[in-house]
Write an enzyme that holds these catalytic residues in place. Structure first.
Site, PDB file in Angstrom:
ATOM      1  N   GLY A 130       0.847  -1.188   0.000  1.00 47.73           N
ATOM      2  CA  GLY A 130       0.000   0.000   0.000  1.00 47.73           C
ATOM      3  C   GLY A 130       0.877   1.230   0.000  1.00 47.73           C
ATOM      4  O   GLY A 130       1.270   1.742  -1.046  1.00 47.73           O
ATOM      5  N   GLU A 364      -4.528   7.767  -2.155  1.00 49.35           N
ATOM      6  CA  GLU A 364      -3.546   8.623  -2.843  1.00 49.35           C
ATOM      7  C   GLU A 364      -2.403   9.002  -1.901  1.00 49.35           C
ATOM      8  O   GLU A 364      -1.849  10.094  -1.971  1.00 49.35           O
ATOM      9  CB  GLU A 364      -4.211   9.907  -3.382  1.00 49.35           C
ATOM     10  CG  GLU A 364      -5.473   9.697  -4.190  1.00 49.35           C
ATOM     11  CD  GLU A 364      -5.194   9.131  -5.566  1.00 49.35           C
ATOM     12  OE1 GLU A 364      -4.028   9.117  -5.985  1.00 49.35           O
ATOM     13  OE2 GLU A 364      -6.157   8.677  -6.211  1.00 49.35           O
ATOM     14  N   SER A 367      -1.872  10.457   5.057  1.00 44.15           N
ATOM     15  CA  SER A 367      -1.298  11.709   5.564  1.00 44.15           C
ATOM     16  C   SER A 367       0.112  11.481   6.091  1.00 44.15           C
ATOM     17  O   SER A 367       1.005  12.325   5.916  1.00 44.15           O
ATOM     18  CB  SER A 367      -2.178  12.283   6.676  1.00 44.15           C
ATOM     19  OG  SER A 367      -3.409  12.744   6.154  1.00 44.15           O
TER      20      SER A 367
END
Length: 388
Positions: A130, A364, A367
């Site tokens: 990921g 995307e 954080s």
């Protein structure tokens, strides 16, 4: 860069009307059905929503980065499901072809993506890859003029309805990181490609997400994006740099909508014989929301203009995505607070957005990954590179 101010202003006005008259009234229906009805999909296609950033020569609108983010801010002021339905086509589902596709690949796929005939998706994430995307295990083994793919992808937005999959796979096992990765275009129906059942998610009803499986999936060499092995990760980074700016803009619209709804509520809801908006602690939350929104908008527009000017925006794209997604979460929390108990009721738009926007801080790049990226680039620029 706005190419024609007058025509673009009319474009935004038309989009704004469409969002308010066609999409917002259908938000509850989409949430209940967990599906965007085909008549609305067709109306969105007629508004050219599937082709915002696809070049005009292929039937798209060819929006500049600045134009794209301004359109995204308008479109995202309704349920996340609507922008997600078109978002992969005008973002990660087409950008790899736009950036690095061969002439034949562009001619074949981009018109279909721009019209909405095909829905695209971007298959990068895996169960064990990921945040560390370069550790992906999906393999693509050369077999004459074909490649045979095996592996599993997960959390792939629009995979259940996609007709075209941009797939990242390892073509060179001797290169364990980015250099061994290639990108492929694989059509739905290709033997060996199957799609899992859509996940049951915490939010974003109407936006289908699932796993994608490759079991001896044989594809022709012509499906290799750009016709070159080992360029897949570079292509993915081009896609994500632009998409992170786009996604940051898509965090602005929900924040604007939530604040608008909250303002309407506190102006009409009374406690202690006066409107809630009269209380200074409520005013403080409104001020914090407005300041967050305007700061994010200014940052995103600046970065979009820099990209249009040809500048390297790798770090600023990360800053935009990190700040805007965190900002949207803060606004959501404050707006639920302003609604009080009503903000916790599921048929309330603020409650829906509160659940929907939580994902913005995860996809995307989380954080935390963006924090690391920003710190690394900042230290590099100061002459203090981090040890690998």
């Amino acid at each position: 860069m706005i190419r024609d101010n007058a025509s673009f202003s009319e474009f935004l006005s038309t989009l704004r009307r469409f969002v308010r008259t066609e999409l917002i009234p259908n938000e509850q229906l989409v949430a209940q059905q967990d599906h965007v009805p085909e008549d609305l999909v067709q109306k969105m296609a007629e508004q050219n929503m599937f082709g915002y950033s696809i070049p005009e020569q292929y039937g798209g609108l060819g929006l500049t980065t600045e134009e794209l983010v301004l359109a995204a801010i308008e479109l995202s002021q309704c349920s996340v499901a609507f922008r997600a339905r078109v978002g992969t086509n005008t973002g990660i589902g087409s950008e790899a072809v736009v950036a690095d596709g061969t002439t034949a690949q562009k001619a074949h796929y981009l018109p279909k993506l721009a019209s909405g005939e095909l829905t695209g998706c971007f298959a990068l994430t895996e169960p064990d890859a990921g945040s560390d995307a370069t550790s992906l295990k999906t393999s693509a083994v050369r077999d004459g003029e074909h490649y045979i793919l095996n592996g599993t992808k997960c959390f792939i937005t629009n995979a259940p309805i996609a007709g075209l999959f941009t797939v990242l796979a390892r073509t060179d096992p001797s290169q364990p990181k980015a250099k061994g990765i290639s990108a492929f275009l694989i059509e739905r129906g290709t033997p060996g490609l199957t799609v899992g059942k859509p996940y049951e998610k915490m939010g974003q009803e109407g936006s289908p997400v699932s796993e994608v499986y490759f079991n001896n999936c044989r594809v022709p060499r012509s499906s290799l994006i750009g016709g070159q092995e080992g360029q897949g990760f570079s292509t993915a980074m081009k896609v994500l740099n632009k998409q992170r700016i786009h996604l940051a803009a898509l965090c602005i619209g929900p924040a604007i909508r939530m604040l608008d709804d909250a303002i309407q509520f506190v102006a009409n809801r009374q406690q202690f014989k006066q409107p809630l908006m009269n209380f200074q602690l409520v005013q403080a939350m409104i001020a914090d929301c407005k300041t967050d929104i305007e700061a994010a908008k200014a940052l995103i527009l600046q970065t979009a203009r820099q990209r249009d000017d040809g500048e390297d925006v790798t770090m600023n794209a990360s800053i935009c995505k990190y700040f805007a997604s965190e900002m949207c979460g803060r606004v959501a929390d404050r707006c639920v607070q302003m609604f009080g108990g009503y903000g916790y009721i599921l048929d309330n738009s603020v409650a829906r957005f509160y659940r929907d926007v939580r994902l913005f801080r995860l996809y995307e790049g989380t954080s935390q990954i963006h924090q690391l990226n920003i710190a690394r680039l900042t230290l590099n620029a100061a002459g203090y590179p981090l040890a690998r």
